[in-house]
Design a protein around this motif. Sequence first.
Motif, mmCIF file in Angstrom:
data_model
loop_
_atom_site.group_PDB
_atom_site.id
_atom_site.type_symbol
_atom_site.label_atom_id
_atom_site.label_comp_id
_atom_site.label_asym_id
_atom_site.label_seq_id
_atom_site.Cartn_x
_atom_site.Cartn_y
_atom_site.Cartn_z
ATOM 1 N N ASN A 258 21.310 47.428 49.995
ATOM 2 C CA ASN A 258 20.307 47.713 49.055
ATOM 3 C C ASN A 258 20.763 47.165 47.589
ATOM 4 O O ASN A 258 21.213 47.655 46.683
ATOM 5 C CB ASN A 258 20.097 49.326 48.788
ATOM 6 N N THR A 259 21.018 45.844 47.542
ATOM 7 C CA THR A 259 21.176 45.163 46.399
ATOM 8 C C THR A 259 20.480 44.011 45.990
ATOM 9 O O THR A 259 19.640 43.443 46.985
ATOM 10 C CB THR A 259 22.713 44.353 46.494
ATOM 11 N N SER A 260 20.573 43.503 44.772
ATOM 12 C CA SER A 260 19.654 42.434 44.452
ATOM 13 C C SER A 260 19.892 41.088 45.124
ATOM 14 O O SER A 260 19.207 40.203 45.238
ATOM 15 C CB SER A 260 19.423 42.310 42.892
ATOM 16 N N GLN A 261 21.157 41.003 45.412
ATOM 17 C CA GLN A 261 21.601 39.586 45.985
ATOM 18 C C GLN A 261 22.669 40.055 47.313
ATOM 19 O O GLN A 261 23.629 40.665 47.320
ATOM 20 C CB GLN A 261 22.751 38.975 44.969
ATOM 21 N N ILE A 262 21.877 39.656 48.329
ATOM 22 C CA ILE A 262 22.691 39.943 49.660
ATOM 23 C C ILE A 262 23.525 38.659 49.845
ATOM 24 O O ILE A 262 22.999 37.701 50.104
ATOM 25 C CB ILE A 262 21.510 40.085 50.876
ATOM 26 N N ASP A 263 24.906 38.737 49.972
ATOM 27 C CA ASP A 263 25.662 37.689 50.332
ATOM 28 C C ASP A 263 26.976 38.321 51.142
ATOM 29 O O ASP A 263 26.967 39.232 51.696
ATOM 30 C CB ASP A 263 26.344 37.341 48.991
ATOM 31 N N ALA A 264 28.096 37.224 51.335
ATOM 32 C CA ALA A 264 29.075 37.720 52.295
ATOM 33 C C ALA A 264 29.933 38.930 51.610
ATOM 34 O O ALA A 264 30.288 39.683 52.502
ATOM 35 C CB ALA A 264 30.039 36.614 52.291
ATOM 36 N N HIS A 265 29.812 39.400 50.398
ATOM 37 C CA HIS A 265 30.672 40.555 49.867
ATOM 38 C C HIS A 265 29.808 41.780 50.665
ATOM 39 O O HIS A 265 30.614 42.655 51.109
ATOM 40 C CB HIS A 265 30.574 40.578 48.597
ATOM 41 N N CYS A 266 28.453 41.803 50.830
ATOM 42 C CA CYS A 266 27.831 42.848 51.482
ATOM 43 C C CYS A 266 28.154 42.828 52.884
ATOM 44 O O CYS A 266 28.323 43.964 53.443
ATOM 45 C CB CYS A 266 26.378 42.644 51.242
ATOM 46 N N PHE A 267 28.093 41.809 53.555
ATOM 47 C CA PHE A 267 28.405 41.964 54.817
ATOM 48 C C PHE A 267 30.020 42.302 55.159
ATOM 49 O O PHE A 267 30.014 43.041 56.229
ATOM 50 C CB PHE A 267 28.193 40.491 55.645
ATOM 51 N N ARG A 268 30.956 41.889 54.431
ATOM 52 C CA ARG A 268 32.159 42.309 54.506
ATOM 53 C C ARG A 268 32.230 43.852 54.282
ATOM 54 O O ARG A 268 33.012 44.492 54.781
ATOM 55 C CB ARG A 268 33.069 41.688 53.743
ATOM 56 N N HIS A 269 31.430 44.050 53.430
ATOM 57 C CA HIS A 269 31.722 45.724 52.842
ATOM 58 C C HIS A 269 30.990 46.466 54.185
ATOM 59 O O HIS A 269 31.682 47.616 54.605
ATOM 60 C CB HIS A 269 30.847 46.179 51.722
ATOM 61 N N ILE A 270 29.960 46.033 54.796
ATOM 62 C CA ILE A 270 29.434 46.738 55.988
ATOM 63 C C ILE A 270 30.739 46.537 57.069
ATOM 64 O O ILE A 270 30.797 47.917 57.681
ATOM 65 C CB ILE A 270 28.259 46.207 56.403
ATOM 66 N N LEU A 271 31.225 45.515 57.431
ATOM 67 C CA LEU A 271 32.179 45.838 58.388
ATOM 68 C C LEU A 271 33.452 46.696 58.116
ATOM 69 O O LEU A 271 34.013 47.524 58.871
ATOM 70 C CB LEU A 271 32.797 44.272 58.666
ATOM 71 N N GLN A 272 33.762 46.652 56.824
ATOM 72 C CA GLN A 272 34.930 47.603 56.384
ATOM 73 C C GLN A 272 34.465 49.034 56.707
ATOM 74 O O GLN A 272 35.226 49.942 56.976
ATOM 75 C CB GLN A 272 35.171 47.151 54.842
ATOM 76 N N ILE A 273 33.137 49.374 56.215
ATOM 77 C CA ILE A 273 32.563 50.625 56.392
ATOM 78 C C ILE A 273 32.830 51.079 57.994
ATOM 79 O O ILE A 273 33.212 52.103 58.271
ATOM 80 C CB ILE A 273 31.241 50.889 55.696
ATOM 81 N N VAL A 274 32.149 50.349 58.896
ATOM 82 C CA VAL A 274 32.042 50.513 60.113
ATOM 83 C C VAL A 274 33.616 50.792 60.693
ATOM 84 O O VAL A 274 33.603 51.545 61.554
ATOM 85 C CB VAL A 274 31.356 49.301 60.855
ATOM 86 N N GLN A 275 34.385 49.830 60.235
ATOM 87 C CA GLN A 275 35.674 50.067 60.808
ATOM 88 C C GLN A 275 36.364 51.177 60.523
ATOM 89 O O GLN A 275 37.139 51.988 61.136
ATOM 90 C CB GLN A 275 36.718 48.578 60.458
#
Length: 564
Positions: A258-275
């Motif tokens: 839920n950000t204005s700019q979806i980039d690689a940082h967002c996907f890495r943050h999601i992977l860190q949360i899931v792990q």
Amino acid sequence: MIVKRPVSGSLARAFISIILLSVLTSGIALMTLASSLRDAEAINIAGSLRMQSYRLGYDLERNSDNFSAHRLHWQSTLNSPVLKELDRWYVPESVKSGYQQLQLAWHEMDSHLETGDKAWYQDHIQQYVERIDAFVLALQHYAEHKMQLVVAISLAGGVGILLLVVMTLRRIRRQVVAPLNHLVNASLQMEQGNFDIHAEGAHLPNELGLLSRTFNHMSSELDKLYRSLETTVAEKTHHLNEAHQQLEMLFKCSQALNTSQIDAHCFRHILQIVQEYSGMSYLELQASDNWKLCEGTKKEGRQTITLPVIMQDTRFGELRWQSENTPVSEPLMKSVATMLGRGLYFNQAQKHYQQLLLMEERATIARELHDSLAQVLSYLRIQLALLKRAVPEDNLPAQTIIADFSRELNNAWRQLRELLTTFRLTLNHSNLPAALQEALQGLQSQTSATLSLDCRLSSLALDAQKQVHLLQIVREAVLNAIKHAQATEIIVSCITAPDGMHSVYIRDNGVGIGDASEPPGHYGLNIMRERAGRLGGTLSFSQPQNGGTQVCIHFRSTGGEESA
């Protein structure tokens, strides 16, 4: 149940052992002391033999009337009862052999004394006295040995009694005091509602062992009454906690997107949360355009589970993971994969929208240039043609100036057309490989050379503006090769090194670039270098060994992506 070893019997055996050991050591010590009562007398009598031997020598020398009496006294002293008692089994061999040697030597000396052989007696008296001294010393050592034996027996008896006392106390503590304490503590815990308790000491063969076994059986029966209920409550609680953690994880993943700019940082943050929530040892997001993100360490030989990342029937990649301890819920990971697919879809949509805005802005600039500067240049070309007709042909200086002016005006017009073509460049794809392929297909019609593309650079490596800069650098380099290289093959390759450095190569098999400097009035190469600088990288030209020209662009993106 039968008690094999009662506590009272164990204590009675311990006390009897202590009493027997004390009586035994005391009796041995008393017997040894009793045998030492006449040791001093024996040493004294043996020592008097030395003086009597010298007295006999004196009487023999002086022809004393007391010689016979002293001789009889010497013999009675040698055969005294206290010395005769030395011939027993417990007396050391050194003492008995010393006494026997004195007896034998005396018989020899007595025969010489009887004949009055003064010379022989004077020669052998010192040797006989030395034997007496050795016998006295042996008696002294024997007496000392018996005293040492008494001390050793006393110490051994004391240590033995002390060890028995310590062992008895230790056994009482281990078999009586400790089990009682455990029973008291277990009773207190049972009073507080903890029925899963076992009193120690159930293995003991005494009354306390029987009491501990009975107590443990009672606590086990009580614990069974509550076991099923507690298990059910624990299972329900565990399921609720898992559901809560999964919902919390999905909520945080949704917040990350839920950000204005979806980039690689967002996907890495999601992977860190899931792990973090699932405890996976390895988690990987593999996109369809040679791009991936990894969290953790992948281990060979361990099972890897894969799910497709799909959004609106479009496959954007795959989600892979390895779990070391507990398996991860597959429905949960499907939700995560769906969320990642939505994120990749929105990332491409955002990038495409930014590209459209950028293209619209550049098209507006191109229209302004065409409506203003292009019209002025066209007007100047017409006026220059009229001027050339008005000036006589024999006016060579004027004709030379007009020719130079016409040449530079044509160059300006040609560069303006190239600039308008560049500004009118359109992108129909937000995917970088697809955009490059589209650009090369547009240039293929301008040359007979073969144009080929090998792009292993992810679209997430660049934003919309940088993607346009890279596309224009590639297009300009390919145009230069088409115009000047006389090449039959032009290859564009894009790769990413393991350290995150991106490289783009444009190679041709033409005549070679020679000097990489531009002639006056040309700015194509400088513009390419400026665009490479805006990418945060460098532009270089080289000539491979097999001929031709190679243009290299090296840059490192700041999106935090990781190439496959």
